[in-house]
Motif scaffolding. Structure first.
Motif, PDB file in Angstrom:
ATOM      1  N   VAL A 111     -11.062  -3.441  11.029  1.00  0.00           N
ATOM      2  CA  VAL A 111     -11.101  -3.493   9.565  1.00  0.00           C
ATOM      3  C   VAL A 111     -11.282  -2.083   9.002  1.00  0.00           C
ATOM      4  CG1 VAL A 111     -12.450  -4.317   7.589  1.00  0.00           C
ATOM      5  CG2 VAL A 111     -11.872  -5.890   9.446  1.00  0.00           C
ATOM      6  N   ASP A 112     -12.165  -1.302   9.604  1.00  0.00           N
ATOM      7  CA  ASP A 112     -12.385   0.076   9.140  1.00  0.00           C
ATOM      8  C   ASP A 112     -11.120   0.913   9.246  1.00  0.00           C
ATOM      9  OD1 ASP A 112     -15.036  -0.486   8.558  1.00  0.00           O
ATOM     10  OD2 ASP A 112     -15.810   0.433  10.393  1.00  0.00           O
ATOM     11  N   VAL A 113     -10.367   0.758  10.338  1.00  0.00           N
ATOM     12  CA  VAL A 113      -9.117   1.504  10.514  1.00  0.00           C
ATOM     13  C   VAL A 113      -8.133   1.149   9.405  1.00  0.00           C
ATOM     14  CG1 VAL A 113      -7.048   1.668  11.959  1.00  0.00           C
ATOM     15  CG2 VAL A 113      -9.308   1.891  12.986  1.00  0.00           C
ATOM     16  N   LYS A 149      -9.255   2.643   6.084  1.00  0.00           N
ATOM     17  CA  LYS A 149      -9.023   4.091   6.082  1.00  0.00           C
ATOM     18  C   LYS A 149      -7.540   4.396   5.879  1.00  0.00           C
ATOM     19  CE  LYS A 149     -10.171   8.411   6.693  1.00  0.00           C
ATOM     20  NZ  LYS A 149     -11.039   9.129   5.759  1.00  0.00           N
ATOM     21  N   ALA A 150      -6.685   3.624   6.521  1.00  0.00           N
ATOM     22  CA  ALA A 150      -5.244   3.822   6.351  1.00  0.00           C
ATOM     23  C   ALA A 150      -4.849   3.679   4.886  1.00  0.00           C
ATOM     24  CB  ALA A 150      -4.466   2.832   7.223  1.00  0.00           C
ATOM     25  N   VAL A 151      -5.363   2.659   4.234  1.00  0.00           N
ATOM     26  CA  VAL A 151      -5.055   2.451   2.812  1.00  0.00           C
ATOM     27  C   VAL A 151      -5.633   3.595   1.981  1.00  0.00           C
ATOM     28  CG1 VAL A 151      -5.478   0.932   0.826  1.00  0.00           C
ATOM     29  CG2 VAL A 151      -4.815  -0.045   3.036  1.00  0.00           C
ATOM     30  N   ASP A 152      -6.851   4.020   2.295  1.00  0.00           N
ATOM     31  CA  ASP A 152      -7.448   5.158   1.579  1.00  0.00           C
ATOM     32  C   ASP A 152      -6.597   6.413   1.704  1.00  0.00           C
ATOM     33  OD1 ASP A 152      -9.606   3.603   0.796  1.00  0.00           O
ATOM     34  OD2 ASP A 152     -10.970   4.426   2.327  1.00  0.00           O
ATOM     35  N   ASN A 200       0.847   2.191   2.407  1.00  0.00           N
ATOM     36  CA  ASN A 200       1.057   1.053   1.519  1.00  0.00           C
ATOM     37  C   ASN A 200       1.932  -0.030   2.149  1.00  0.00           C
ATOM     38  OD1 ASN A 200       3.629   2.094   1.336  1.00  0.00           O
ATOM     39  ND2 ASN A 200       3.382   2.823  -0.759  1.00  0.00           N
ATOM     40  N   HIS A 201       2.193   0.099   3.442  1.00  0.00           N
ATOM     41  CA  HIS A 201       2.957  -0.936   4.147  1.00  0.00           C
ATOM     42  C   HIS A 201       2.461  -1.004   5.587  1.00  0.00           C
ATOM     43  CE1 HIS A 201       6.324  -3.533   5.195  1.00  0.00           C
ATOM     44  NE2 HIS A 201       6.375  -2.851   6.327  1.00  0.00           N
ATOM     45  N   ILE A 202       2.044  -2.182   5.994  1.00  0.00           N
ATOM     46  CA  ILE A 202       1.603  -2.411   7.367  1.00  0.00           C
ATOM     47  C   ILE A 202       2.480  -3.517   7.919  1.00  0.00           C
ATOM     48  CG2 ILE A 202      -0.303  -3.099   8.860  1.00  0.00           C
ATOM     49  CD1 ILE A 202      -2.180  -2.017   6.608  1.00  0.00           C
ATOM     50  N   ASP A 203       3.316  -3.159   8.870  1.00  0.00           N
ATOM     51  CA  ASP A 203       4.268  -4.101   9.440  1.00  0.00           C
ATOM     52  C   ASP A 203       3.619  -4.851  10.603  1.00  0.00           C
ATOM     53  OD1 ASP A 203       6.586  -5.458   9.954  1.00  0.00           O
ATOM     54  OD2 ASP A 203       7.585  -3.778  10.930  1.00  0.00           O
ATOM     55  N   THR A 204       3.668  -6.158  10.554  1.00  0.00           N
ATOM     56  CA  THR A 204       3.092  -6.961  11.622  1.00  0.00           C
ATOM     57  C   THR A 204       4.129  -7.963  12.112  1.00  0.00           C
ATOM     58  OG1 THR A 204       2.265  -8.720  10.188  1.00  0.00           O
ATOM     59  CG2 THR A 204       0.827  -6.831  10.534  1.00  0.00           C
ATOM     60  N   ARG A 233      -5.914  -9.255   5.988  1.00  0.00           N
ATOM     61  CA  ARG A 233      -6.385  -9.971   4.797  1.00  0.00           C
ATOM     62  C   ARG A 233      -7.877  -9.687   4.571  1.00  0.00           C
ATOM     63  NH1 ARG A 233      -3.643 -14.283   5.453  1.00  0.00           N
ATOM     64  NH2 ARG A 233      -4.974 -15.208   7.016  1.00  0.00           N
ATOM     65  N   GLU A 234      -8.664  -9.686   5.631  1.00  0.00           N
ATOM     66  CA  GLU A 234     -10.091  -9.396   5.517  1.00  0.00           C
ATOM     67  C   GLU A 234     -10.335  -7.980   5.008  1.00  0.00           C
ATOM     68  OE1 GLU A 234     -13.840  -8.713   8.497  1.00  0.00           O
ATOM     69  OE2 GLU A 234     -12.373 -10.229   9.063  1.00  0.00           O
ATOM     70  N   SER A 235      -9.469  -7.056   5.419  1.00  0.00           N
ATOM     71  CA  SER A 235      -9.635  -5.660   5.034  1.00  0.00           C
ATOM     72  C   SER A 235      -9.406  -5.457   3.557  1.00  0.00           C
ATOM     73  CB  SER A 235      -8.678  -4.772   5.828  1.00  0.00           C
ATOM     74  OG  SER A 235      -8.965  -4.890   7.194  1.00  0.00           O
TER      75      SER A 235
END
Length: 51
Positions: free
Chosen positions: A19-21, A24-27, A31-35, A49-51
């Motif tokens: 969650v921290d990672v 931090k990525a968003v910070d 703006n796009h995380i592909d899963t 979603r939790e992040s």
């Protein structure tokens, strides 16, 4: 970056660190995380979603 457990299956070893990672990525401007449903399954999307 691996947000799932060993072998890309199951929950991460340290959910709080995952969650921290993501936070931090968003910070840093990500703006796009592909899963894919393959990873987890459902695990990564829940951590995002939790992040």
């Amino acid at each position: 970056m691996q947000l799932t457990g060993p072998g890309a299956l199951g929950p991460p070893r340290d959910r709080d660190a995952a969650v921290d990672v993501l936070r931090k990525a968003v910070d840093l401007g990500v703006n796009h995380i592909d899963t894919a449903q393959y990873y987890g399954p459902d695990v990564v999307n829940k951590v995002i979603r939790e992040s």
